[in-house]
Scaffold this motif. Structure first.
Motif, PDB file in Angstrom:
ATOM      1  N   PRO A  66       0.840  -1.207   0.000  1.00 56.34           N
ATOM      2  CA  PRO A  66       0.000   0.000   0.000  1.00 56.34           C
ATOM      3  C   PRO A  66       0.876   1.258   0.000  1.00 56.34           C
ATOM      4  O   PRO A  66       1.984   1.239   0.538  1.00 56.34           O
ATOM      5  CB  PRO A  66      -0.802  -0.120   1.301  1.00 56.34           C
ATOM      6  N   PHE A  67       0.384   2.332  -0.590  1.00 55.59           N
ATOM      7  CA  PHE A  67       1.192   3.557  -0.628  1.00 55.59           C
ATOM      8  C   PHE A  67       0.308   4.791  -0.689  1.00 55.59           C
ATOM      9  O   PHE A  67      -0.876   4.713  -1.020  1.00 55.59           O
ATOM     10  CB  PHE A  67       2.166   3.536  -1.821  1.00 55.59           C
ATOM     11  N   ILE A  68       0.921   5.920  -0.318  1.00 54.25           N
ATOM     12  CA  ILE A  68       0.267   7.221  -0.508  1.00 54.25           C
ATOM     13  C   ILE A  68       1.126   8.009  -1.496  1.00 54.25           C
ATOM     14  O   ILE A  68       2.288   7.666  -1.729  1.00 54.25           O
ATOM     15  CB  ILE A  68       0.097   7.993   0.817  1.00 54.25           C
ATOM     16  N   ILE A  69       0.544   9.057  -2.073  1.00 51.19           N
ATOM     17  CA  ILE A  69       1.271   9.867  -3.055  1.00 51.19           C
ATOM     18  C   ILE A  69       1.545  11.232  -2.453  1.00 51.19           C
ATOM     19  O   ILE A  69       0.622  11.915  -1.992  1.00 51.19           O
ATOM     20  CB  ILE A  69       0.456  10.017  -4.359  1.00 51.19           C
ATOM     21  N   ALA A  70       2.833  11.627  -2.437  1.00 53.29           N
ATOM     22  CA  ALA A  70       3.204  12.976  -2.011  1.00 53.29           C
ATOM     23  C   ALA A  70       3.373  13.816  -3.275  1.00 53.29           C
ATOM     24  O   ALA A  70       4.315  13.611  -4.046  1.00 53.29           O
ATOM     25  CB  ALA A  70       4.494  12.947  -1.204  1.00 53.29           C
ATOM     26  N   ALA A  71       2.432  14.744  -3.506  1.00 51.34           N
ATOM     27  CA  ALA A  71       2.511  15.631  -4.682  1.00 51.34           C
ATOM     28  C   ALA A  71       3.375  16.826  -4.297  1.00 51.34           C
ATOM     29  O   ALA A  71       2.908  17.782  -3.675  1.00 51.34           O
ATOM     30  CB  ALA A  71       1.113  16.066  -5.110  1.00 51.34           C
ATOM     31  N   ASN A  72       4.650  16.753  -4.658  1.00 56.08           N
ATOM     32  CA  ASN A  72       5.656  17.703  -4.175  1.00 56.08           C
ATOM     33  C   ASN A  72       5.752  18.954  -5.070  1.00 56.08           C
ATOM     34  O   ASN A  72       5.255  18.967  -6.189  1.00 56.08           O
ATOM     35  CB  ASN A  72       7.013  16.990  -4.106  1.00 56.08           C
ATOM     36  N   LYS A  73       6.423  19.961  -4.526  1.00 59.73           N
ATOM     37  CA  LYS A  73       6.748  21.226  -5.212  1.00 59.73           C
ATOM     38  C   LYS A  73       5.502  22.075  -5.483  1.00 59.73           C
ATOM     39  O   LYS A  73       5.391  22.737  -6.528  1.00 59.73           O
ATOM     40  CB  LYS A  73       7.536  20.965  -6.501  1.00 59.73           C
ATOM     41  N   ILE A  74       4.562  22.049  -4.529  1.00 55.98           N
ATOM     42  CA  ILE A  74       3.360  22.881  -4.692  1.00 55.98           C
ATOM     43  C   ILE A  74       3.707  24.367  -4.600  1.00 55.98           C
ATOM     44  O   ILE A  74       2.912  25.216  -5.008  1.00 55.98           O
ATOM     45  CB  ILE A  74       2.264  22.524  -3.656  1.00 55.98           C
ATOM     46  N   ASP A  75       4.912  24.697  -4.092  1.00 54.86           N
ATOM     47  CA  ASP A  75       5.339  26.097  -4.016  1.00 54.86           C
ATOM     48  C   ASP A  75       5.673  26.666  -5.398  1.00 54.86           C
ATOM     49  O   ASP A  75       5.794  27.884  -5.562  1.00 54.86           O
ATOM     50  CB  ASP A  75       6.565  26.238  -3.102  1.00 54.86           C
ATOM     51  N   LEU A  76       5.813  25.785  -6.410  1.00 57.20           N
ATOM     52  CA  LEU A  76       6.132  26.244  -7.770  1.00 57.20           C
ATOM     53  C   LEU A  76       4.895  26.406  -8.641  1.00 57.20           C
ATOM     54  O   LEU A  76       4.998  26.790  -9.807  1.00 57.20           O
ATOM     55  CB  LEU A  76       7.113  25.257  -8.432  1.00 57.20           C
ATOM     56  N   VAL A  77       3.731  26.126  -8.074  1.00 62.39           N
ATOM     57  CA  VAL A  77       2.478  26.345  -8.807  1.00 62.39           C
ATOM     58  C   VAL A  77       2.217  27.860  -8.845  1.00 62.39           C
ATOM     59  O   VAL A  77       2.443  28.551  -7.841  1.00 62.39           O
ATOM     60  CB  VAL A  77       1.305  25.599  -8.120  1.00 62.39           C
ATOM     61  N   PRO A  78       1.768  28.411  -9.978  1.00 58.63           N
ATOM     62  CA  PRO A  78       1.534  29.868 -10.074  1.00 58.63           C
ATOM     63  C   PRO A  78       0.618  30.411  -8.975  1.00 58.63           C
ATOM     64  O   PRO A  78      -0.254  29.692  -8.491  1.00 58.63           O
ATOM     65  CB  PRO A  78       0.873  30.014 -11.453  1.00 58.63           C
ATOM     66  N   TYR A  79       0.864  31.665  -8.610  1.00 59.74           N
ATOM     67  CA  TYR A  79       0.085  32.444  -7.620  1.00 59.74           C
ATOM     68  C   TYR A  79       0.344  32.006  -6.175  1.00 59.74           C
ATOM     69  O   TYR A  79      -0.393  32.403  -5.266  1.00 59.74           O
ATOM     70  CB  TYR A  79      -1.434  32.367  -7.900  1.00 59.74           C
ATOM     71  N   PHE A  80       1.402  31.226  -5.934  1.00 60.73           N
ATOM     72  CA  PHE A  80       1.661  30.725  -4.567  1.00 60.73           C
ATOM     73  C   PHE A  80       2.056  31.874  -3.633  1.00 60.73           C
ATOM     74  O   PHE A  80       2.934  32.675  -3.949  1.00 60.73           O
ATOM     75  CB  PHE A  80       2.770  29.675  -4.598  1.00 60.73           C
ATOM     76  N   ILE A  81       1.384  31.930  -2.478  1.00 62.84           N
ATOM     77  CA  ILE A  81       1.756  32.874  -1.413  1.00 62.84           C
ATOM     78  C   ILE A  81       2.618  32.100  -0.418  1.00 62.84           C
ATOM     79  O   ILE A  81       2.179  31.102   0.149  1.00 62.84           O
ATOM     80  CB  ILE A  81       0.507  33.457  -0.713  1.00 62.84           C
ATOM     81  N   THR A  82       3.855  32.556  -0.220  1.00 59.09           N
ATOM     82  CA  THR A  82       4.844  31.781   0.530  1.00 59.09           C
ATOM     83  C   THR A  82       4.446  31.564   1.985  1.00 59.09           C
ATOM     84  O   THR A  82       4.093  32.509   2.711  1.00 59.09           O
ATOM     85  CB  THR A  82       6.219  32.472   0.477  1.00 59.09           C
ATOM     86  N   THR A  83       4.485  30.298   2.374  1.00 60.72           N
ATOM     87  CA  THR A  83       4.397  29.890   3.787  1.00 60.72           C
ATOM     88  C   THR A  83       5.432  28.793   3.952  1.00 60.72           C
ATOM     89  O   THR A  83       5.943  28.243   2.985  1.00 60.72           O
ATOM     90  CB  THR A  83       3.007  29.331   4.140  1.00 60.72           C
ATOM     91  N   LYS A  84       5.753  28.456   5.179  1.00 59.23           N
ATOM     92  CA  LYS A  84       6.719  27.369   5.403  1.00 59.23           C
ATOM     93  C   LYS A  84       6.498  26.744   6.769  1.00 59.23           C
ATOM     94  O   LYS A  84       5.825  27.322   7.634  1.00 59.23           O
ATOM     95  CB  LYS A  84       8.158  27.861   5.253  1.00 59.23           C
ATOM     96  N   ASN A  85       7.060  25.529   6.913  1.00 54.56           N
ATOM     97  CA  ASN A  85       7.012  24.792   8.181  1.00 54.56           C
ATOM     98  C   ASN A  85       5.586  24.665   8.731  1.00 54.56           C
ATOM     99  O   ASN A  85       5.312  25.004   9.887  1.00 54.56           O
ATOM    100  CB  ASN A  85       7.915  25.471   9.246  1.00 54.56           C
ATOM    101  N   THR A  86       4.693  24.181   7.884  1.00 54.78           N
ATOM    102  CA  THR A  86       3.304  24.047   8.321  1.00 54.78           C
ATOM    103  C   THR A  86       2.631  22.906   7.551  1.00 54.78           C
ATOM    104  O   THR A  86       3.263  22.218   6.750  1.00 54.78           O
ATOM    105  CB  THR A  86       2.548  25.391   8.105  1.00 54.78           C
ATOM    106  N   SER A  87       1.354  22.729   7.804  1.00 54.80           N
ATOM    107  CA  SER A  87       0.615  21.665   7.116  1.00 54.80           C
ATOM    108  C   SER A  87       0.089  22.176   5.776  1.00 54.80           C
ATOM    109  O   SER A  87       0.012  23.381   5.548  1.00 54.80           O
ATOM    110  CB  SER A  87      -0.563  21.201   7.984  1.00 54.80           C
ATOM    111  N   PHE A  88      -0.297  21.244   4.933  1.00 60.02           N
ATOM    112  CA  PHE A  88      -0.936  21.636   3.662  1.00 60.02           C
ATOM    113  C   PHE A  88      -2.269  22.310   3.956  1.00 60.02           C
ATOM    114  O   PHE A  88      -2.637  23.302   3.317  1.00 60.02           O
ATOM    115  CB  PHE A  88      -1.143  20.405   2.772  1.00 60.02           C
ATOM    116  N   LYS A  89      -2.960  21.779   4.947  1.00 56.48           N
ATOM    117  CA  LYS A  89      -4.285  22.314   5.325  1.00 56.48           C
ATOM    118  C   LYS A  89      -4.183  23.803   5.670  1.00 56.48           C
ATOM    119  O   LYS A  89      -4.969  24.620   5.190  1.00 56.48           O
ATOM    120  CB  LYS A  89      -4.790  21.512   6.529  1.00 56.48           C
ATOM    121  N   GLU A  90      -3.164  24.163   6.473  1.00 54.40           N
ATOM    122  CA  GLU A  90      -2.976  25.568   6.861  1.00 54.40           C
ATOM    123  C   GLU A  90      -2.508  26.409   5.674  1.00 54.40           C
ATOM    124  O   GLU A  90      -2.939  27.554   5.507  1.00 54.40           O
ATOM    125  CB  GLU A  90      -1.942  25.667   7.998  1.00 54.40           C
TER     126      GLU A  90
END
Length: 580
Positions: A127-151
């Motif tokens: 069994p596995f889960i998928i980590a969809a990485n590099k979401i910070d490179l998607v256009p219009y990203f407002i920078t955050t760090k050290n937090t959850s995806f939910k936040e």
């Protein structure tokens, strides 16, 4: 049931994915989760693995996910990322990892190594889960760090949310084509029907709490029976072997079943076959760094110092044996040492540093419809080169070596033996190189075949260029159609033998063949001029019937086609259905 829940071991987690998609960076995030917060005893980077204990899981999730009850004692991440490492770490013939993380660059989607990873996960039913990485490179990203995806998502503009959704839907669609139903983890209602996609940025440490939460939830809900601690025969899997003169041979090992004690006798695989040795010391992290332990229970990443100087095979299992009863353990190790690979009478040779790699490469070859004739563990040697170079089929004269060295005498022999070696440490690149070589070789063989087999051709003896009348006849010729070659047998228009071309000479240069339009001197053996052959007479290359049948449907020069039709008419004077 409550007793079982209290007796769970840490699920073992492996990280897979395409090169440069962020596997190592994600592992670094996981390792640094508590180190950055300076929480004592929370995260422990063990030898070959990183353990996150129950308290650390709780502290990392409590700020983002409420009402999560943690029943597992923690998570054990294998520190060596990649699907080949995954294949090399085995437990009783299966995968060592209980669950895996497949890292995909959200902007690039599925790549060759992603697909290889999926194939390996399917093969081992992991069994596995998928980590969809590099979401910070998607256009219009407002920078955050050290937090959850939910936040992170709460702070983004609608344009970003839409752009991210578009990229995730593309991954969902591509995975569906591969037979995998998936969705973003927070949109899944039934985890038995969909694989969870967790958007992350390993670079900015976004999404680790989400990954830990999903892994914990899946392990507790679906892997409980599988990860129950059982004090049965103690077993582990060797990840790395180190030989140091000062202390001896040490084995970096993932212990996945039972409890290991200092002084235990363990059976393992060596290059000389199964052997028994003693555990001289167990090294594992403690409060003051790496410490010697008298015993340790699974699951754990440890370093074992053994008493004997053995040539241990990487990827071998270790099995604790009691007294002198080694038969069961040895039989298991012998069975383990035989790769599960389908071999063919014809095909390529593959070599790898460990049995899991060998199986992983063979599996990918099978997916690419490439037959494997021989599969072995170890470096590429002179003997390998010689063996391969003597094979009848030129397409079989190739060795693919994964994570292995090529000995110096093997390199020397490659210079003058007809053998190709393709080596590297990225499977899809090697398969790409192999396919290119096979295509080149097939084309080369086809060209050689064309050059060696007779083809419909016609020539005429030029009456003004007669140099010798016999033994052999030497005359000037013009090639009217096709290609005439040294060794071609000739016939006249009555299907009578008209000699064999002994040599072709263009000025001072000897030729092996001459194409339509060429004028050159020709030596013809086995006939006498003005008896069997005559100046100005059309002579034909005597083409076998099977070649004519094969060439009938092929595109060819109009003059060659006309010559072939003339040849068929000549042959049918004696054999009515010749060439049908």
């Amino acid at each position: 049931m409550e007793t079982t829940k209290k007796n769970l071991r840490e699920p073992i987690v492996c990280v897979l994915g395409h090169v440069d998609h962020g596997k190592t960076t994600l592992l670094d995030d996981i390792r640094g989760t508590t180190v950055a917060k300076k929480e004592a005893g929370g995260i422990t980077q063990k030898i070959g693995a990183t353990e996150i204990d129950k308290n650390t899981l709780e502290s990392n999730m409590k700020n983002y996910f409420k009402n999560i009850e943690i029943k597992i004692p923690g998570l054990l991440f294998i520190d060596t990322p990649g699907h080949v490492a995954f294949a090399n770490m085995r437990s009783m013939g299966g995968a060592l990892a209980d669950i895996a993380i497949l890292v995909i660059d959200v902007n690039e989607g599925l790549k060759p190594q992603t697909i290889e990873s999926i194939d390996v996960l399917k093969k081992y039913k992991t069994p596995f889960i998928i980590a969809a990485n590099k979401i910070d490179l998607v256009p219009y990203f407002i920078t955050t760090k050290n937090t959850s995806f939910k936040e992170t998502l709460l702070k983004q503009r609608k344009e970003y949310v839409d752009a991210l959704d578009e990229k995730i839907y593309k991954i969902i669609n591509d995975l569906y084509v591969k037979g995998i139903s998936s969705d973003r983890y927070d949109r899944i209602t039934d985890f038995t029907k969909s694989f969870a996609i967790v958007p992350i940025s390993a670079k900015l440490n976004i999404g680790v709490p989400d990954i830990l939460m999903v892994l914990t939830g899946l392990a507790q809900r679906f892997l409980e029976d599988h990860i129950q601690f059982e004090n049965k025969t103690t077993r582990g899997s060797v990840i790395e072997i180190k030989k140091e003169e000062s202390i001896g041979t040490t084995l970096d090992t993932i212990l996945y079943q039972g409890t290991l004690h200092k002084g235990d006798k363990i059976a393992l695989n060596t290059n000389a076959g199964p052997a028994v040795t003693k555990v001289k010391a167990i090294l594992a992290p403690g409060k003051k760094g790496v410490e010697e332990r008298d015993s340790i229970r699974s699951a754990a990443g440890i370093r074992i110092l053994i008493t004997d100087k053995l040539d241990v095979i990487s990827g071998t299992s270790i099995i604790v044996v009691k007294g002198s009863k080694t038969d069961y353990a040895f039989n298991e190790l012998i069975k383990e040492s035989k790769p599960d690979i389908k071999l063919s009478d014809n095909g390529i040779t593959i070599k790898a540093e460990a049995i899991g790699s060998l199986e992983a490469i063979a599996y990918e070859m099978e997916q690419n419809k490439i037959n494997v004739r021989e599969a072995q563990i170890g470096d590429i040697t002179k003997k390998d080169i010689i063996n391969v170079s003597t094979l009848n089929n030129p397409l079989d004269r190739v060795i693919v070596g994964f994570n292995v060295n090529i000995s110096s005498d093997a390199r020397e022999n490659m210079e003058y033996n007809n053998a190709k070696v393709i080596s590297g440490n990225v499977i899809y690149s090697m398969i790409d190189d192999l396919n290119k070589w096979l295509e080149f070789k097939k084309h080369e063989i086809e060209e050689e075949k064309k050059n060696s087999r007779p083809v419909p051709s016609k020539l005429v003896i030029l009456p003004d260029y007669i140099f010798r009348a016999a033994k052999p006849v030497i005359v000037g010729i013009r090639v009217i159609s096709g290609r005439v070659k040294v060794g071609d047998k000739l016939i006249n228009s009555n299907n009578k033998y008209a000699g064999t071309i002994k040599s072709l000479r263009d000025g001072d240069v000897n030729r092996q063949y001459a194409d339509k339009g060429s004028e050159l001197s020709c030596a013809i053996d086995g006939v006498t001029l003005n008896r069997q052959i005559f100046p100005d007479e059309d002579l034909y290359v005597d083409v076998p019937e099977n070649v004519v049948k094969e060439m009938k449907d092929q595109d060819m020069d109009p003059d060659m086609k006309e010559t072939m039709e003339e040849l068929i008419k000549i042959k049918r004077k004696e054999e009515q259905f010749w060439g049908f």
